[in-house]
Motif scaffolding. Structure first.
Motif, PDB file in Angstrom:
ATOM      1  N   TYR A  31      -9.339   3.712  -3.065  1.00 47.40           N
ATOM      2  CA  TYR A  31      -8.152   2.862  -3.184  1.00 47.40           C
ATOM      3  C   TYR A  31      -7.937   2.541  -4.660  1.00 47.40           C
ATOM      4  O   TYR A  31      -8.793   1.935  -5.289  1.00 47.40           O
ATOM      5  CB  TYR A  31      -8.387   1.579  -2.376  1.00 47.40           C
ATOM      6  CG  TYR A  31      -7.253   0.585  -2.357  1.00 47.40           C
ATOM      7  CD1 TYR A  31      -6.230   0.690  -1.417  1.00 47.40           C
ATOM      8  CD2 TYR A  31      -7.222  -0.468  -3.261  1.00 47.40           C
ATOM      9  CE1 TYR A  31      -5.201  -0.237  -1.380  1.00 47.40           C
ATOM     10  CE2 TYR A  31      -6.192  -1.399  -3.229  1.00 47.40           C
ATOM     11  CZ  TYR A  31      -5.189  -1.275  -2.287  1.00 47.40           C
ATOM     12  OH  TYR A  31      -4.183  -2.196  -2.252  1.00 47.40           O
ATOM     13  N   SER A  58      -3.656   4.918  -2.030  1.00 44.41           N
ATOM     14  CA  SER A  58      -4.834   5.554  -1.448  1.00 44.41           C
ATOM     15  C   SER A  58      -4.431   6.772  -0.632  1.00 44.41           C
ATOM     16  O   SER A  58      -3.253   6.998  -0.368  1.00 44.41           O
ATOM     17  CB  SER A  58      -5.598   4.569  -0.562  1.00 44.41           C
ATOM     18  OG  SER A  58      -4.809   4.178   0.535  1.00 44.41           O
ATOM     19  N   GLY A 101      -0.666  -4.128  -5.533  1.00 46.32           N
ATOM     20  CA  GLY A 101      -1.036  -3.385  -4.341  1.00 46.32           C
ATOM     21  C   GLY A 101      -2.008  -2.281  -4.674  1.00 46.32           C
ATOM     22  O   GLY A 101      -2.891  -2.451  -5.508  1.00 46.32           O
ATOM     23  N   ASN A 104       0.484   5.120   0.737  1.00 43.90           N
ATOM     24  CA  ASN A 104      -0.416   6.140   1.257  1.00 43.90           C
ATOM     25  C   ASN A 104       0.144   7.512   0.919  1.00 43.90           C
ATOM     26  O   ASN A 104       1.326   7.762   1.084  1.00 43.90           O
ATOM     27  CB  ASN A 104      -0.565   6.012   2.774  1.00 43.90           C
ATOM     28  CG  ASN A 104      -1.390   4.807   3.148  1.00 43.90           C
ATOM     29  OD1 ASN A 104      -2.324   4.449   2.464  1.00 43.90           O
ATOM     30  ND2 ASN A 104      -1.047   4.177   4.252  1.00 43.90           N
ATOM     31  N   GLU A 155       0.859  -1.182   0.000  1.00 41.52           N
ATOM     32  CA  GLU A 155       0.000   0.000   0.000  1.00 41.52           C
ATOM     33  C   GLU A 155       0.893   1.228   0.000  1.00 41.52           C
ATOM     34  O   GLU A 155       1.852   1.291   0.768  1.00 41.52           O
ATOM     35  CB  GLU A 155      -0.870   0.063   1.252  1.00 41.52           C
ATOM     36  CG  GLU A 155      -1.925  -0.994   1.338  1.00 41.52           C
ATOM     37  CD  GLU A 155      -2.752  -0.869   2.619  1.00 41.52           C
ATOM     38  OE1 GLU A 155      -2.434  -0.010   3.471  1.00 41.52           O
ATOM     39  OE2 GLU A 155      -3.692  -1.634   2.757  1.00 41.52           O
ATOM     40  N   GLN A 193       1.672  -5.804   3.033  1.00 44.11           N
ATOM     41  CA  GLN A 193       0.588  -6.619   3.568  1.00 44.11           C
ATOM     42  C   GLN A 193       1.094  -8.063   3.628  1.00 44.11           C
ATOM     43  O   GLN A 193       1.540  -8.599   2.614  1.00 44.11           O
ATOM     44  CB  GLN A 193      -0.660  -6.558   2.681  1.00 44.11           C
ATOM     45  CG  GLN A 193      -1.280  -5.200   2.596  1.00 44.11           C
ATOM     46  CD  GLN A 193      -1.881  -4.754   3.921  1.00 44.11           C
ATOM     47  OE1 GLN A 193      -2.151  -5.547   4.813  1.00 44.11           O
ATOM     48  NE2 GLN A 193      -2.069  -3.463   4.053  1.00 44.11           N
TER      49      GLN A 193
END
Length: 116
Positions: free
Chosen positions: A36, A54, A51, A10, A8, A67
């Motif tokens: 997302y 977001s 992935g 961010n 992910e 993850q």
């Protein structure tokens, strides 16, 4: 053995980040779902780790988090706490999986995912 299955990214500007990674690395970035943007980094001929990108929440506004797929998310959360880690977001339920966010004893954030 648990394995890394997703990442992910961010960002406070996920659209800008999505454009950057798509342009620079050729990643396929799909339209957002719940904010997302799913990301594909490989093909059938050359595997990658997929992935998403977001908008980061206030407790993780920007950065990258892996993850880790586990067989028993509750057990992994318990072991994390017993071994000096912290629970940022306890077990959350989604349609096809459970997800949790934790921090290891050195301050590195990671996610746990258990598929249903």
């Amino acid at each position: 053995m648990s394995r890394v299955v997703l990442f992910e990214i961010n960002s406070q500007d996920p659209e800008k980040a999505a454009h950057f990674y798509s342009t620079v690395f050729g990643w396929e970035v799909a339209e957002p779902n719940w904010g997302y943007h799913p990301v594909t980094t490989g093909t059938e001929d050359k595997a990658g780790i997929n992935g998403g990108i977001s908008k980061g929440p206030s407790d993780f506004p920007q950065g990258t988090r892996i993850q880790i797929e586990v067989d028993d998310i509750e057990d992994s959360i318990k072991k994390t706490a017993q071994n000096g880690g912290q629970i940022v977001r306890d077990k959350m339920e989604f349609d096809d999986f459970y997800l949790a966010y934790l921090v290891d004893p050195t301050g590195i954030g990671f996610g746990l995912i258990q598929y249903k």
